[in-house]
Scaffold this motif. Structure first.
Motif, PDB file in Angstrom:
ATOM      1  N   GLY A   8       0.833  -1.198   0.000  1.00  0.00           N
ATOM      2  CA  GLY A   8       0.000   0.000   0.000  1.00  0.00           C
ATOM      3  C   GLY A   8       0.862   1.240   0.000  1.00  0.00           C
ATOM      4  O   GLY A   8       2.085   1.164  -0.072  1.00  0.00           O
ATOM      5  N   GLY A   9       0.232   2.393   0.072  1.00  0.00           N
ATOM      6  CA  GLY A   9       0.999   3.633   0.071  1.00  0.00           C
ATOM      7  C   GLY A   9       0.109   4.843   0.229  1.00  0.00           C
ATOM      8  O   GLY A   9      -1.094   4.729   0.477  1.00  0.00           O
ATOM      9  N   ARG A  10       0.712   6.017   0.077  1.00  0.00           N
ATOM     10  CA  ARG A  10      -0.014   7.285   0.204  1.00  0.00           C
ATOM     11  C   ARG A  10       0.437   8.237  -0.878  1.00  0.00           C
ATOM     12  O   ARG A  10       1.622   8.326  -1.193  1.00  0.00           O
ATOM     13  CB  ARG A  10       0.316   7.936   1.543  1.00  0.00           C
ATOM     14  CG  ARG A  10      -0.725   7.735   2.593  1.00  0.00           C
ATOM     15  CD  ARG A  10      -0.278   8.293   3.908  1.00  0.00           C
ATOM     16  NE  ARG A  10      -0.524   9.734   3.935  1.00  0.00           N
ATOM     17  CZ  ARG A  10      -0.308  10.483   4.981  1.00  0.00           C
ATOM     18  NH1 ARG A  10       0.191   9.966   6.067  1.00  0.00           N
ATOM     19  NH2 ARG A  10      -0.564  11.757   4.954  1.00  0.00           N
ATOM     20  N   VAL A  11      -0.518   8.982  -1.432  1.00  0.00           N
ATOM     21  CA  VAL A  11      -0.215  10.055  -2.371  1.00  0.00           C
ATOM     22  C   VAL A  11      -0.348  11.349  -1.583  1.00  0.00           C
ATOM     23  O   VAL A  11      -1.386  11.610  -0.983  1.00  0.00           O
ATOM     24  CB  VAL A  11      -1.197  10.053  -3.570  1.00  0.00           C
ATOM     25  CG1 VAL A  11      -0.922  11.221  -4.490  1.00  0.00           C
ATOM     26  CG2 VAL A  11      -1.133   8.737  -4.321  1.00  0.00           C
ATOM     27  N   VAL A  12       0.723  12.154  -1.587  1.00  0.00           N
ATOM     28  CA  VAL A  12       0.732  13.397  -0.820  1.00  0.00           C
ATOM     29  C   VAL A  12       1.004  14.560  -1.771  1.00  0.00           C
ATOM     30  O   VAL A  12       1.902  14.503  -2.602  1.00  0.00           O
ATOM     31  CB  VAL A  12       1.832  13.363   0.272  1.00  0.00           C
ATOM     32  CG1 VAL A  12       1.857  14.655   1.059  1.00  0.00           C
ATOM     33  CG2 VAL A  12       1.622  12.171   1.193  1.00  0.00           C
ATOM     34  N   HIS A  13       0.188  15.616  -1.647  1.00  0.00           N
ATOM     35  CA  HIS A  13       0.354  16.817  -2.465  1.00  0.00           C
ATOM     36  C   HIS A  13      -0.011  18.016  -1.594  1.00  0.00           C
ATOM     37  O   HIS A  13      -0.979  17.965  -0.825  1.00  0.00           O
ATOM     38  CB  HIS A  13      -0.564  16.732  -3.690  1.00  0.00           C
ATOM     39  CG  HIS A  13      -0.327  17.812  -4.688  1.00  0.00           C
ATOM     40  ND1 HIS A  13      -0.859  19.072  -4.560  1.00  0.00           N
ATOM     41  CD2 HIS A  13       0.381  17.831  -5.839  1.00  0.00           C
ATOM     42  CE1 HIS A  13      -0.485  19.820  -5.587  1.00  0.00           C
ATOM     43  NE2 HIS A  13       0.268  19.084  -6.382  1.00  0.00           N
ATOM     44  N   GLU A  14       0.756  19.094  -1.720  1.00  0.00           N
ATOM     45  CA  GLU A  14       0.546  20.244  -0.834  1.00  0.00           C
ATOM     46  C   GLU A  14      -0.807  20.936  -1.018  1.00  0.00           C
ATOM     47  O   GLU A  14      -1.257  21.642  -0.126  1.00  0.00           O
ATOM     48  CB  GLU A  14       1.686  21.266  -0.993  1.00  0.00           C
ATOM     49  CG  GLU A  14       1.800  21.887  -2.362  1.00  0.00           C
ATOM     50  CD  GLU A  14       2.636  21.080  -3.336  1.00  0.00           C
ATOM     51  OE1 GLU A  14       2.729  21.518  -4.490  1.00  0.00           O
ATOM     52  OE2 GLU A  14       3.172  20.029  -2.970  1.00  0.00           O
ATOM     53  N   GLU A  15      -1.473  20.740  -2.145  1.00  0.00           N
ATOM     54  CA  GLU A  15      -2.752  21.415  -2.383  1.00  0.00           C
ATOM     55  C   GLU A  15      -3.970  20.546  -2.069  1.00  0.00           C
ATOM     56  O   GLU A  15      -5.103  21.015  -2.184  1.00  0.00           O
ATOM     57  CB  GLU A  15      -2.832  21.877  -3.833  1.00  0.00           C
ATOM     58  CG  GLU A  15      -1.785  22.921  -4.186  1.00  0.00           C
ATOM     59  CD  GLU A  15      -1.823  23.313  -5.643  1.00  0.00           C
ATOM     60  OE1 GLU A  15      -2.701  22.831  -6.385  1.00  0.00           O
ATOM     61  OE2 GLU A  15      -0.957  24.104  -6.050  1.00  0.00           O
ATOM     62  N   HIS A  16      -3.759  19.271  -1.699  1.00  0.00           N
ATOM     63  CA  HIS A  16      -4.866  18.345  -1.459  1.00  0.00           C
ATOM     64  C   HIS A  16      -4.592  17.499  -0.220  1.00  0.00           C
ATOM     65  O   HIS A  16      -3.454  17.374   0.215  1.00  0.00           O
ATOM     66  CB  HIS A  16      -5.057  17.414  -2.661  1.00  0.00           C
ATOM     67  CG  HIS A  16      -5.230  18.145  -3.952  1.00  0.00           C
ATOM     68  ND1 HIS A  16      -6.397  18.752  -4.306  1.00  0.00           N
ATOM     69  CD2 HIS A  16      -4.368  18.380  -4.971  1.00  0.00           C
ATOM     70  CE1 HIS A  16      -6.259  19.322  -5.484  1.00  0.00           C
ATOM     71  NE2 HIS A  16      -5.029  19.111  -5.913  1.00  0.00           N
ATOM     72  N   ALA A  17      -5.645  16.885   0.296  1.00  0.00           N
ATOM     73  CA  ALA A  17      -5.487  15.965   1.419  1.00  0.00           C
ATOM     74  C   ALA A  17      -4.805  14.682   0.925  1.00  0.00           C
ATOM     75  O   ALA A  17      -4.964  14.297  -0.238  1.00  0.00           O
ATOM     76  CB  ALA A  17      -6.855  15.633   2.015  1.00  0.00           C
ATOM     77  N   PRO A  18      -4.032  14.005   1.777  1.00  0.00           N
ATOM     78  CA  PRO A  18      -3.383  12.743   1.384  1.00  0.00           C
ATOM     79  C   PRO A  18      -4.414  11.678   0.991  1.00  0.00           C
ATOM     80  O   PRO A  18      -5.531  11.656   1.519  1.00  0.00           O
ATOM     81  CB  PRO A  18      -2.630  12.312   2.631  1.00  0.00           C
ATOM     82  CG  PRO A  18      -2.496  13.546   3.448  1.00  0.00           C
ATOM     83  CD  PRO A  18      -3.692  14.382   3.137  1.00  0.00           C
ATOM     84  N   ILE A  19      -4.040  10.833   0.047  1.00  0.00           N
ATOM     85  CA  ILE A  19      -4.895   9.733  -0.397  1.00  0.00           C
ATOM     86  C   ILE A  19      -4.190   8.431  -0.044  1.00  0.00           C
ATOM     87  O   ILE A  19      -3.042   8.214  -0.447  1.00  0.00           O
ATOM     88  CB  ILE A  19      -5.142   9.787  -1.918  1.00  0.00           C
ATOM     89  CG1 ILE A  19      -5.835  11.095  -2.292  1.00  0.00           C
ATOM     90  CG2 ILE A  19      -5.967   8.584  -2.365  1.00  0.00           C
ATOM     91  CD1 ILE A  19      -5.929  11.321  -3.793  1.00  0.00           C
ATOM     92  N   THR A  20      -4.847   7.576   0.722  1.00  0.00           N
ATOM     93  CA  THR A  20      -4.292   6.279   1.094  1.00  0.00           C
ATOM     94  C   THR A  20      -4.680   5.257   0.036  1.00  0.00           C
ATOM     95  O   THR A  20      -5.841   5.157  -0.350  1.00  0.00           O
ATOM     96  CB  THR A  20      -4.821   5.829   2.468  1.00  0.00           C
ATOM     97  OG1 THR A  20      -4.458   6.823   3.428  1.00  0.00           O
ATOM     98  CG2 THR A  20      -4.235   4.496   2.877  1.00  0.00           C
ATOM     99  N   LEU A  21      -3.690   4.507  -0.447  1.00  0.00           N
ATOM    100  CA  LEU A  21      -3.919   3.482  -1.458  1.00  0.00           C
ATOM    101  C   LEU A  21      -3.731   2.100  -0.851  1.00  0.00           C
ATOM    102  O   LEU A  21      -2.755   1.870  -0.128  1.00  0.00           O
ATOM    103  CB  LEU A  21      -2.951   3.656  -2.626  1.00  0.00           C
ATOM    104  CG  LEU A  21      -3.057   4.974  -3.394  1.00  0.00           C
ATOM    105  CD1 LEU A  21      -1.918   5.095  -4.390  1.00  0.00           C
ATOM    106  CD2 LEU A  21      -4.393   5.081  -4.090  1.00  0.00           C
ATOM    107  N   PRO A  22      -4.631   1.175  -1.149  1.00  0.00           N
ATOM    108  CA  PRO A  22      -4.466  -0.192  -0.657  1.00  0.00           C
ATOM    109  C   PRO A  22      -3.356  -0.900  -1.438  1.00  0.00           C
ATOM    110  O   PRO A  22      -2.917  -0.412  -2.484  1.00  0.00           O
ATOM    111  CB  PRO A  22      -5.830  -0.837  -0.943  1.00  0.00           C
ATOM    112  CG  PRO A  22      -6.350  -0.079  -2.113  1.00  0.00           C
ATOM    113  CD  PRO A  22      -5.847   1.331  -1.953  1.00  0.00           C
ATOM    114  N   LYS A  23      -2.906  -2.041  -0.932  1.00  0.00           N
ATOM    115  CA  LYS A  23      -1.885  -2.786  -1.669  1.00  0.00           C
ATOM    116  C   LYS A  23      -2.486  -3.287  -2.982  1.00  0.00           C
ATOM    117  O   LYS A  23      -3.693  -3.506  -3.088  1.00  0.00           O
ATOM    118  CB  LYS A  23      -1.340  -3.942  -0.840  1.00  0.00           C
ATOM    119  CG  LYS A  23      -2.328  -5.014  -0.491  1.00  0.00           C
ATOM    120  CD  LYS A  23      -1.659  -6.066   0.362  1.00  0.00           C
ATOM    121  CE  LYS A  23      -2.675  -7.125   0.773  1.00  0.00           C
ATOM    122  NZ  LYS A  23      -2.071  -8.173   1.576  1.00  0.00           N
ATOM    123  N   GLY A  24      -1.628  -3.414  -3.984  1.00  0.00           N
ATOM    124  CA  GLY A  24      -2.086  -3.913  -5.279  1.00  0.00           C
ATOM    125  C   GLY A  24      -1.391  -3.228  -6.443  1.00  0.00           C
ATOM    126  O   GLY A  24      -0.384  -2.543  -6.282  1.00  0.00           O
TER     127      GLY A  24
END
Length: 44
Positions: free
Chosen positions: A8-24
């Motif tokens: 899994g992982g996370r997408v982080v961007h200074e203009e938006h809230a973080p998005i958590t991604l499941p494994k896959g």
């Protein structure tokens, strides 16, 4: 383009809230924009 996140992982961007991604596996689609005379990949 494919992205493999075995844990899994996370997408982080200074203009938006973080998005958590499941494994896959994820298909990555690059956003494009039209500028007069050409099309280019959006660079953010």
């Amino acid at each position: 383009m494919l992205l493999h996140l075995p844990e899994g992982g996370r997408v982080v961007h200074e203009e938006h809230a973080p998005i958590t991604l499941p494994k896959g596996w994820f298909r990555v689609i690059r956003q494009r924009e039209y500028v007069p005379g050409s099309v280019r990949i959006v660079a953010d």
